[in-house]
Write an enzyme that holds these catalytic residues in place. Sequence first.
Site, PDB file in Angstrom:
ATOM      1  CE  LYS A   1     -61.261  18.828  10.425  1.00  0.00           C
ATOM      2  NZ  LYS A   1     -60.513  19.897   9.721  1.00  0.00           N
ATOM      3  CB  THR A   2     -67.979  21.441   9.599  1.00  0.00           C
ATOM      4  OG1 THR A   2     -67.067  21.499  10.697  1.00  0.00           O
ATOM      5  CG2 THR A   2     -69.390  21.711  10.108  1.00  0.00           C
TER       6      THR A   2
ATOM      7  CG  ASP B   1     -65.065  20.325  14.966  1.00  0.00           C
ATOM      8  OD1 ASP B   1     -64.168  19.650  14.413  1.00  0.00           O
ATOM      9  OD2 ASP B   1     -65.159  21.563  14.848  1.00  0.00           O
TER      10      ASP B   1
ATOM     11  CB  THR C   1     -56.892  19.808  13.675  1.00  0.00           C
ATOM     12  OG1 THR C   1     -56.881  19.950  15.109  1.00  0.00           O
ATOM     13  CG2 THR C   1     -58.077  20.566  13.115  1.00  0.00           C
TER      14      THR C   1
ATOM     15  NE  ARG D   1     -63.468  27.498   8.201  1.00  0.00           N
ATOM     16  CZ  ARG D   1     -63.379  26.635   9.206  1.00  0.00           C
ATOM     17  NH1 ARG D   1     -62.471  26.800  10.157  1.00  0.00           N
ATOM     18  NH2 ARG D   1     -64.192  25.599   9.256  1.00  0.00           N
TER      19      ARG D   1
END
Length: 362
Positions: free
Chosen positions: A84-85, A129, A178, A237
């Site tokens: 997302k980032t 975020d 999230t 990640r």
Amino acid sequence: MNWDETGPETEEPTGPVFDDRLVDAGHLVGEDTAVEAALRPKDLDEFVGQEKVREQLDLVLKAARARGATADHVLLSGAPGLGKTTLSMIIAAEMNAPIRITSGPAIQHAGDLAAILSSLQEGEVLFLDEIHRMSRPAEEMLYMAMEDFRVDVIVGKGPGATAIPLELPPFTLVGATTRAGLLPPPLRDRFGFTGHMEFYAPAELERVIHRSAALLDVGIDADGAAEIAGRSRGTPRIANRLLRRVRDYAQVKAEGMIDRKIAAAALKVYEVDARGLDRLDRAVLGALLKLFGGGPVGLSTLAVAVGEERETVEEVAEPFLVREGLLARTPRGRVATPAAWAHLGLVPPAHGAKGQQGLFGA
């Protein structure tokens, strides 16, 4: 609304932070921050996976550029570590615009948000975020800012208070969450594009690993990448983090080249098994199977059995175990599935655990 109005602060359950878990996809710490920044793709062509979201987002950005306008506000939802980032940074790069990064927990007063909004440049991308954790006063100010590109400054108090509108330059808000279900409908409706990030397939993670290995100057073959991908919980990640630990092992124990044997040996040292379970995950499953016959058992009892806090078991271990089909949540407690017995190499009771027969036919 006064910018300095404090208002009630939202409460967010806080549990322990597990920065030492290789398979934790939460917020980056220490070395991870710098390395992940270097590994991030810079445009949509480099971004691996999320095909539908990439295709839809590409259309949104190309249309905005063709009109010479700022892009619509974008909401990205999904589990931590899925990109997302990274996508927010790509949006800014594709629109040739600067990006401002902040988070919901950092905006607890309307004045915090007003200060950020009033300093934005025209066309700038504001990445927010964990947007669901923003305070309610700030959230209400954001409604008008997103729709009308203005905020109202309240001067004075009581009957003599006066609202002075402050015009904002057009900007693009990229919200990430999230837990999309916690966003109020008025906020969700103001986003022009909503994309849900899915977990990655093993083949997609292999592409991520090969790309990261090339950037890190690490030699890896197809079998080695497949071994790491299979233990990465569908999350880029985690895949990148495991790759770096396997790289360390290969440099010390081998000649630097990563194959399936080296990857498996390295991840055995770090206690990440073939399905991506780590020590905590296996402890929860082991207690459920060996001490309670597969359940059902209450969450608090299970947490005591593994020597962890209730929140740790519920928020850290359980989501992945449920997603993998190894554990089920029932009204009477936690229950192990047949796949859990098979994964740990244990034989279930002949007639099934008490209360389990009706659930799985065991």
